[in-house]
Write a protein that holds these residues in place. Structure first.
Motif, PDB file in Angstrom:
ATOM      1  N   THR A   1      -7.193 -63.674  54.269  1.00  0.00           N
ATOM      2  CA  THR A   1      -6.159 -63.481  55.292  1.00  0.00           C
ATOM      3  C   THR A   1      -4.765 -63.470  54.666  1.00  0.00           C
ATOM      4  O   THR A   1      -4.520 -64.087  53.620  1.00  0.00           O
ATOM      5  N   ALA A   2      -3.845 -62.770  55.335  1.00  0.00           N
ATOM      6  CA  ALA A   2      -2.463 -62.691  54.847  1.00  0.00           C
ATOM      7  C   ALA A   2      -1.769 -64.044  54.932  1.00  0.00           C
ATOM      8  O   ALA A   2      -0.952 -64.401  54.063  1.00  0.00           O
ATOM      9  N   SER A   3      -2.088 -64.798  55.961  1.00  0.00           N
ATOM     10  CA  SER A   3      -1.456 -66.112  56.128  1.00  0.00           C
ATOM     11  C   SER A   3      -1.850 -67.065  54.998  1.00  0.00           C
ATOM     12  O   SER A   3      -1.027 -67.862  54.534  1.00  0.00           O
TER      13      SER A   3
ATOM     14  N   ALA B   1      -2.522 -66.214  51.917  1.00  0.00           N
ATOM     15  CA  ALA B   1      -1.766 -65.804  50.733  1.00  0.00           C
ATOM     16  C   ALA B   1      -0.344 -66.350  50.771  1.00  0.00           C
ATOM     17  O   ALA B   1       0.196 -66.810  49.742  1.00  0.00           O
ATOM     18  N   VAL B   2       0.276 -66.300  51.949  1.00  0.00           N
ATOM     19  CA  VAL B   2       1.639 -66.812  52.088  1.00  0.00           C
ATOM     20  C   VAL B   2       1.661 -68.324  51.841  1.00  0.00           C
ATOM     21  O   VAL B   2       2.504 -68.846  51.101  1.00  0.00           O
ATOM     22  N   ILE B   3       0.730 -69.047  52.461  1.00  0.00           N
ATOM     23  CA  ILE B   3       0.664 -70.504  52.288  1.00  0.00           C
ATOM     24  C   ILE B   3       0.380 -70.857  50.833  1.00  0.00           C
ATOM     25  O   ILE B   3       0.962 -71.795  50.281  1.00  0.00           O
ATOM     26  N   TYR B   4      -0.503 -70.113  50.204  1.00  0.00           N
ATOM     27  CA  TYR B   4      -0.852 -70.365  48.804  1.00  0.00           C
ATOM     28  C   TYR B   4       0.389 -70.235  47.908  1.00  0.00           C
ATOM     29  O   TYR B   4       0.648 -71.090  47.045  1.00  0.00           O
ATOM     30  N   ASN B   5       1.155 -69.180  48.123  1.00  0.00           N
ATOM     31  CA  ASN B   5       2.356 -68.964  47.294  1.00  0.00           C
ATOM     32  C   ASN B   5       3.425 -70.027  47.553  1.00  0.00           C
ATOM     33  O   ASN B   5       4.064 -70.522  46.624  1.00  0.00           O
ATOM     34  N   ILE B   6       3.619 -70.392  48.825  1.00  0.00           N
ATOM     35  CA  ILE B   6       4.614 -71.413  49.161  1.00  0.00           C
ATOM     36  C   ILE B   6       4.241 -72.756  48.525  1.00  0.00           C
ATOM     37  O   ILE B   6       5.078 -73.449  47.934  1.00  0.00           O
TER      38      ILE B   6
END
Length: 348
Positions: free
Chosen positions: A256-258, A260-265
């Motif tokens: 999921t895109a969410s 990926a965002v959480i992983y990077n943050i």
């Protein structure tokens, strides 16, 4: 001819300057302008010739203070009246920095203003008669160390300066902080001096790589708990990714895109936590040591009990460090079970 500059000409009486053509009497050393000496045709101080004496300066030359003091540790420039470096806190004038403390080839000779003997030839003698220890390894107090601003021999990277036991760091002494810190006081004492002078950071590699472990190891429980929880939270996306990578989870969550965002943050936050811990762990430890010393010295009056309380409250704890590793492992196992349970429930 520096000795003659600023002195009066023995003929005309005018002050000799650096730009004047100065000559001296070969017999008594009296200074003249060359023209004055030629005009006189001889030395006018005949009484010196008769008595066999030599000419002496009549105007006392002022000793020039250096325009600046260069710190031997960091190279920063300081005012000639400074006792400590304005940048790193290392002493630039040992006599001013420690009230007459001087380092000699025979050991430490501390003439401190507090009247308790200090160091001499590797031993500490308290003039009140409470403690006396002929410790041949160079340790000053019976329970202390030579307070070198470096590791053992005083490497310049860590300060490279020695401090007397009674050298004051704010309201407390080097000896008291050394009792609190323990065996690694040579690393911390120069940094504590910098922090007391207004600095707030100095890099700690152990805290950078293992923030929560380092805080617990130094008995900084509040900071350790915060670092432990932040490390656990920011590591959850990475843990989930590795569970997927090794086949314990399906692709539904990590694709999921969410996620990926959480992983990077979380990855960025983990670096921020490490950098913050590396830069400010020593300063936070100094604040804790300062607070603990204030409390102990207020509550405990007797010297021996005070020293015991300092070493008990401070120092290190391998048990706390191991406990933090176990706690983080338990958190990770709990997260793994929850995530795998949720994943299997979703897939079914």
């Amino acid at each position: 001819m520096p000795i003659y500059v600023g002195q009066p000409c023995s003929s005309c009486g005018r002050i000799l300057t650096k730009t004047d053509d100065i000559v001296v009497c070969p017999e008594c050393g009296s200074p003249y302008h060359r023209d004055c000496y030629i005009s006189e045709g001889k030395c006018t101080n005949t009484h010196l010739h008769e008595t066999g004496e030599s000419w002496q300066p009549t105007i006392k030359q002022e000793e020039k203070k250096p325009e600046k003091l260069v710190c031997p540790n960091c190279g920063a420039e300081n005012s000639p009246d400074a006792a400590f470096c304005c940048n790193c806190g290392s002493p630039v004038n040992m006599e001013k920095a420690s009230g007459g403390y001087q380092r000699t080839n025979t050991g430490y000779n501390n003439q401190n203003p507090y009247g308790n003997g200090g160091y001499q030839n590797g031993s500490y003698q308290n003039q009140n008669g409470n403690y006396q220890n002929q410790n041949q390894n160079g340790y000053g107090r019976p329970y202390g160390n030579p307070y070198m601003g470096g590791m053992g021999g005083g490497f310049p990277f860590f300060g490279g300066s020695a401090y007397s036991a009674d050298f004051a760091i704010g309201n407390h002494t080097v000896a008291e902080y050394s009792d609190y810190v323990g065996s690694n006081s040579p690393y911390f004492i120069p940094k504590f001096i910098r922090f007391e002078n207004g600095k707030k950071w100095s890099f700690n590699f152990s805290a950078f790589f293992f923030p929560h472990i380092y805080f617990f190891y130094r008995k900084m429980l509040r900071e350790g708990i915060i670092a432990l929880l932040l490390t656990a939270v920011t590591s959850i996306p990475t843990l989930i990714y590795y569970l997927y990578l090794y086949g314990f989870l399906g692709e539904a969550i990590v694709s999921t895109a969410s996620f990926a965002v959480i992983y990077n943050i979380c990855s960025i936050l983990s670096y921020v936590i490490s950098i913050f811990a590396g830069l400010f762990a020593n300063y936070l430890y100094f604040r804790k040591a300062k607070t603990d010393l204030d409390e102990i010295k207020t509550e405990v009056v007797e010297y021996g009990s005070q020293r015991e309380a300092l070493m008990t409250k401070g120092g290190t704890s391998m048990a706390y460090a191991i406990g933090s590793v176990v706690a983080l492992t338990v958190i990770f196992l709990a997260v793994m079970m929850i995530v795998m349970g949720v994943s299997s429930g979703t897939s079914s």
